[in-house]
Design an enzyme around this catalytic site. Structure first.
Site, PDB file in Angstrom:
ATOM      1  N   GLU A 202       2.166 -10.344 118.350  1.00 63.89           N
ATOM      2  CA  GLU A 202       2.964 -10.737 117.421  1.00 63.89           C
ATOM      3  C   GLU A 202       3.091 -10.094 115.953  1.00 63.89           C
ATOM      4  O   GLU A 202       4.163 -10.042 115.436  1.00 63.89           O
ATOM      5  CB  GLU A 202       2.908 -12.605 117.297  1.00 63.89           C
ATOM      6  CG  GLU A 202       3.037 -13.200 118.144  1.00 63.89           C
ATOM      7  CD  GLU A 202       1.909 -13.428 119.205  1.00 63.89           C
ATOM      8  OE1 GLU A 202       0.833 -12.848 119.244  1.00 63.89           O
ATOM      9  OE2 GLU A 202       2.255 -13.830 120.613  1.00 63.89           O
TER      10      GLU A 202
ATOM     11  N   ILE B  13       3.061 -17.896 115.879  1.00 63.08           N
ATOM     12  CA  ILE B  13       3.889 -17.425 114.558  1.00 63.08           C
ATOM     13  C   ILE B  13       3.203 -17.001 113.438  1.00 63.08           C
ATOM     14  O   ILE B  13       3.629 -15.991 112.614  1.00 63.08           O
ATOM     15  CB  ILE B  13       5.277 -18.303 114.097  1.00 63.08           C
ATOM     16  CG1 ILE B  13       6.316 -17.354 113.821  1.00 63.08           C
ATOM     17  CG2 ILE B  13       4.633 -19.239 113.317  1.00 63.08           C
ATOM     18  CD1 ILE B  13       7.721 -18.258 113.574  1.00 63.08           C
TER      19      ILE B  13
ATOM     20  N   PRO C 161       0.382 -14.943 113.088  1.00 63.54           N
ATOM     21  CA  PRO C 161       0.327 -13.540 112.484  1.00 63.54           C
ATOM     22  C   PRO C 161       1.570 -12.688 112.090  1.00 63.54           C
ATOM     23  O   PRO C 161       1.378 -11.457 111.411  1.00 63.54           O
ATOM     24  CB  PRO C 161       0.020 -12.796 113.885  1.00 63.54           C
ATOM     25  CG  PRO C 161      -0.481 -14.063 115.025  1.00 63.54           C
ATOM     26  CD  PRO C 161       0.423 -15.241 114.426  1.00 63.54           C
TER      27      PRO C 161
ATOM     28  N   GLU D 174       8.113 -11.028 123.531  1.00 66.60           N
ATOM     29  CA  GLU D 174       7.503 -11.138 124.734  1.00 66.60           C
ATOM     30  C   GLU D 174       8.084 -11.847 125.715  1.00 66.60           C
ATOM     31  O   GLU D 174       8.853 -12.856 125.513  1.00 66.60           O
ATOM     32  CB  GLU D 174       6.103 -11.923 124.404  1.00 66.60           C
ATOM     33  CG  GLU D 174       5.157 -11.348 123.402  1.00 66.60           C
ATOM     34  CD  GLU D 174       4.226 -12.291 122.784  1.00 66.60           C
ATOM     35  OE1 GLU D 174       4.040 -13.414 123.079  1.00 66.60           O
ATOM     36  OE2 GLU D 174       3.587 -11.864 121.919  1.00 66.60           O
TER      37      GLU D 174
ATOM     38  N   HIS E 288       1.664 -25.200 121.101  1.00 63.93           N
ATOM     39  CA  HIS E 288       3.029 -24.977 121.359  1.00 63.93           C
ATOM     40  C   HIS E 288       4.044 -26.013 120.660  1.00 63.93           C
ATOM     41  O   HIS E 288       5.255 -26.032 120.775  1.00 63.93           O
ATOM     42  CB  HIS E 288       3.180 -25.216 122.989  1.00 63.93           C
ATOM     43  CG  HIS E 288       2.827 -23.955 123.806  1.00 63.93           C
ATOM     44  ND1 HIS E 288       1.568 -23.502 123.372  1.00 63.93           N
ATOM     45  CD2 HIS E 288       3.183 -23.251 124.790  1.00 63.93           C
ATOM     46  CE1 HIS E 288       1.190 -22.483 124.181  1.00 63.93           C
ATOM     47  NE2 HIS E 288       2.255 -22.392 125.022  1.00 63.93           N
TER      48      HIS E 288
ATOM     49  N   LEU F 271       1.959  -7.854 124.211  1.00 62.94           N
ATOM     50  CA  LEU F 271       1.645  -9.258 123.704  1.00 62.94           C
ATOM     51  C   LEU F 271       0.931  -9.175 122.250  1.00 62.94           C
ATOM     52  O   LEU F 271       0.013  -8.975 122.243  1.00 62.94           O
ATOM     53  CB  LEU F 271       1.089  -9.797 124.506  1.00 62.94           C
ATOM     54  CG  LEU F 271       0.788 -11.493 124.311  1.00 62.94           C
ATOM     55  CD1 LEU F 271       0.437 -11.952 125.851  1.00 62.94           C
ATOM     56  CD2 LEU F 271      -0.169 -11.920 123.332  1.00 62.94           C
TER      57      LEU F 271
ATOM     58  N   GLN G 162       7.278 -16.491 120.899  1.00 64.26           N
ATOM     59  CA  GLN G 162       7.432 -17.388 122.144  1.00 64.26           C
ATOM     60  C   GLN G 162       7.076 -18.685 121.667  1.00 64.26           C
ATOM     61  O   GLN G 162       7.718 -19.492 122.344  1.00 64.26           O
ATOM     62  CB  GLN G 162       6.167 -16.678 123.173  1.00 64.26           C
ATOM     63  CG  GLN G 162       6.695 -17.327 124.496  1.00 64.26           C
ATOM     64  CD  GLN G 162       5.999 -16.327 125.618  1.00 64.26           C
ATOM     65  OE1 GLN G 162       4.856 -16.044 125.777  1.00 64.26           O
ATOM     66  NE2 GLN G 162       6.642 -15.627 126.155  1.00 64.26           N
ATOM     67  N   PHE G 163       6.299 -19.099 121.011  1.00 64.58           N
ATOM     68  CA  PHE G 163       5.779 -20.595 120.542  1.00 64.58           C
ATOM     69  C   PHE G 163       5.469 -20.427 119.364  1.00 64.58           C
ATOM     70  O   PHE G 163       4.947 -19.643 118.665  1.00 64.58           O
ATOM     71  CB  PHE G 163       4.904 -21.243 121.457  1.00 64.58           C
ATOM     72  CG  PHE G 163       5.072 -21.588 123.000  1.00 64.58           C
ATOM     73  CD1 PHE G 163       6.022 -22.349 123.268  1.00 64.58           C
ATOM     74  CD2 PHE G 163       4.876 -20.259 123.904  1.00 64.58           C
ATOM     75  CE1 PHE G 163       6.506 -22.530 124.609  1.00 64.58           C
ATOM     76  CE2 PHE G 163       5.315 -20.551 125.197  1.00 64.58           C
ATOM     77  CZ  PHE G 163       5.968 -21.540 125.352  1.00 64.58           C
TER      78      PHE G 163
END
Lengths: 326, 374
Positions: free
Chosen positions: A60, A87, A89, A29, A129, A58, A82-83
């Site tokens: 994951e 993660i 999924p 992403e 995050h 978008l 991204q964060f």
């Protein structure tokens, strides 16, 4: 040689790997036009084009899943999540497919892919995050789990991860992305994925850590040095496979050990390290092992995150208890 | 961007009627043979070649013999839990028959017929269901994916495979088959979405056998069809009679040709019925009645095609006997080979975990071998 930050070293390694090997793809992403929210993929789209740097929808799960398909077809996808809170999924694809494709097809299909993600707290980020999920991945057979703690190690370890024939989860400590600069030679040299790094040699106590907490551990070692205590600092870096010998050699020398990590203490990788020392190095121990880790709590929102993260003070307190043990 | 006037106009429309029509849809449904095997419309070109039809027939008969043998082996303790494709043979046979050798099949766990047609051997399939990883080390069709057990999780793999083809500018297609239950999962929705937005050469096929173990498709979704799930991904979806192998093959061939030509992905919902239990570990009488199931035997895909072949004088009693003899012989020989295959050594548990075995695993491997020797 230029001095660069850890996130710039990630970028340098990605560019080097892509230049060296046309099968390396970067996907995720906002990795393309935007260059990644932390700029880890900055400039790659311009240099390598949109067929090698893919801004994905978008999702994951499908980012991880399509990486399995690409890898089985001979590409080397490097997927960015991204964060760290996003993660989870990917765990389905990593545990059920990426990590076992080689085994279940007896090597007919393999999965040379990397999932990169920022990891850890300390940057006053929004909720979800700041998590440190490394132990969840380290529990999955067939995966490698790598956490760099300096620009040079980020460069060498990421190159190794991309070139590795098996899937690697590469967790980049967000807090260290721009915390310091270091000279990094873009020589294309990979670092080993099964050795720990001795960041500081010492004789009185072994401090084992990885990722962002290397910073507090090194600071604690400085403080201890001023008090006449010689601490050895080990950056495990490759959490899976774990370099047991590297840790045991140090503990055999010092007889005392404190393990420091940011993830929650229970079933953290620290527990595995402590167990291995107990199994194979118990006789060299002069004191019980202590762990200084994140609490077994939900990662707090950022006003309280410093109370969650292992501080130099907490590390020093543990070290003093271990040193005082008779 | 629309002009300011156009935006104003659209807003006006919305105020007046409450909504602007964006899309309307209908779902195409195709069938060539009715359940009795009578043609309901002119058959597609390939069906003019008797050899093609006989090959489809053979593929389905082989799948049924394979299923029967596998169930028998399971019932006698010589095979693990097995998922039969009884009554649904036309689906994967139709799909596989339309594929080229260098396309890639990503099957679920009820596609034995299609896998056999692709060149996967019955010994390999028996080894897999008999608990031996070598069963997924296909000697033929060696880029095809192995059976996927976690429902729908292979749909994202099809996206990756199709992306690989597109990036390499190869005229190949990824064909992914999953069940009706899988359409409730995010994996399938995400895969369709990405395949659509990237216009990937992928064909997704739903084996709608109306049951996800005990949950009927009526409790799976409020959507009238599963094919319409394609529309929200911006791709084409259609239904076929999944017990009409000619219809499955024709729709798949059309979708594959479109994908190969750069026309993007396609979703086909094949309507069929699971005549057997979910697996040998299931007892379907707990959730559906025998008479309901029996009624569906009237739609049997094998009888349907055979009736047509016989009516067209393309098939006779001698052909049938010869085929059954040949197919049964092949399956029996495969079963014998499977049963005579010694198990792998315990070291193989370790040897494929990584390309280069890490030190920890070298030690564990030695411990495992030592334990066996003791």
């Amino acid at each position: 040689m230029p001095e660069i930050t850890l996130v710039e070293a990630v970028n340098l390694a990605l560019a080097r790997a892509m230049a060296d090997d046309a099968t390396v793809l970067v996907l995720g992403e906002d990795v393309g036009v935007d260059g990644g929210v932390f700029r880890a993929t900055n400039g790659l789209l311009k240099r390598f084009g949109k067929e090698r740097v893919l801004d994905t929808p978008l999702a994951e799960n499908v980012i991880a899943g399509m990486s399995v398909g690409l890898a089985a077809q001979g590409f080397r996808p490097v997927a960015e999540i991204q964060f760290s809170g996003f993660i989870y999924p990917t765990i389905d694809q990593l545990a059920n497919h990426a990590s076992r494709l080689r085994t279940r097809t007896r090597g007919r299909l393999t999965c040379p892919m990397v999932v990169r993600s920022p990891s850890g707290g300390g940057i006053r980020a929004v909720e979800h995050h700041s998590e440190s999920p490394e132990a969840m991945f380290a529990h999955i057979p067939g995966l490698r789990v790598v956490v760099p703690s300096s620009p040079a190690r980020a460069y060498g370890l990421l190159l190794a991860a991309i070139r590795d024939p098996d899937p690697v989860v590469f967790l980049e400590p967000t807090r260290l992305y721009r915390a310091s600069r270091e000279e990094v030679d873009d020589d294309g040299m990979a670092l080993p994925l099964d050795r720990c790094f001795v960041l500081r040699e010492g004789t009185d106590i072994t401090l084992v850590t990885w990722g962002a907490t290397t910073k507090e551990v090194l600071a604690a070692a400085d403080t201890l040095a001023a008090e006449g205590v010689s601490a050895e600092v080990i950056d495990v870096a490759t959490l899976k496979p774990l370099d047991t010998d590297g840790v045991l050699e140090s503990v055999a020398k010092t007889g005392r050990c404190v393990i420091v990590h940011e993830a929650p203490v229970t079933c953290g990788v620290g527990a595995e390290i402590a167990a291995r020392i107990a199994e194979r190095g118990l006789v060299s121990l002069l004191a019980p092992i202590e762990r200084v880790a994140g609490w077994d709590t939900v990662m707090p929102l950022y006003r309280l995150e410093q109370q969650y993260l292992p501080s130099e003070a907490r590390i020093l307190a543990a070290v003093r208890r271990v040193l005082a043990y008779q | 961007m629309p002009s300011a006037e156009r935006i104003e106009e659209l807003l006006e429309t919305r105020r007046d009627v409450g909504a602007t029509p964006v899309a309307r849809f209908e779902i195409r449904y195709s069938r060539y043979l009715d359940p009795k095997g009578n043609p309901v419309r002119p058959l597609p070109d390939f069906a003019r070649d008797p050899g093609e039809l006989v090959s489809l027939y053979r593929g389905m008969v082989l799948a049924r013999r394979f299923d029967a043998k596998a169930v028998a082996l399971q019932r006698t303790g010589r095979l693990g839990t097995f998922a039969s494709s009884l009554g649904q043979e036309a689906v994967s046979v139709g799909v596989a028959s339309a594929m080229r050798a260098d396309d890639v099949l990503l099957p679920s766990f009820r596609e034995h017929g299609g896998q056999l047609l692709r060149g996967v051997s019955p010994v390999e399939l028996l080894l897999f269901w008999g608990g031996d990883e070598r069963g997924s080390d296909f000697a033929e069709a060696c880029e095809d994916f192995p059976v996927c057990v976690p429902v729908g999780t292979h749909a994202p793999h099809a996206v990756g495979v199709a992306l690989a083809f597109k990036l390499r500018r190869e005229k190949r297609v990824a064909a992914c088959i999953f069940g009706d239950g899988a359409t409730s999962k995010g994996d399938v929705a995400e895969a369709l979405n990405v395949a659509g937005v990237w216009n990937l050469p992928a064909v997704f096929l739903i084996n709608n056998n109306h049951w996800a173990i005990s949950v009927p498709v009526s409790q799976q979704t409020a959507a009238e069809t599963l094919a319409q799930k394609a529309i929200s991904a911006g791709i084409e979806g259609e239904q076929v009679d999944g017990n009409d192998v000619i219809a499955v093959r024709e729709a798949t061939a059309r979708a594959l040709a479109k994908a190969r030509a750069g026309g993007g992905p396609h979703l086909i919902e094949a309507l069929t019925y699971r005549l057997g239990d979910h697996t040998t570990a299931d007892d379907a009488s707990r959730y559906r009645s025998g008479p309901d199931v029996s009624a569906h035997w009237a739609e049997d895909p094998i009888t349907r095609l055979r009736n047509y072949l016989v009516a067209e004088r393309l098939w006779g009693k001698t052909d049938e006997e010869k085929l059954l003899g040949e197919v049964s012989g092949a399956i029996e020989r495969a079963a014998e080979t499977y049963l005579a295959t010694p198990p792998q050594g315990p070291e193989t548990i370790f040897d494929y975990t990584y390309e280069r075995l890490p030190k920890d695993l070298v030690e564990q491997r030695e411990a495992a071998l030592g334990a066996v020797q003791r």
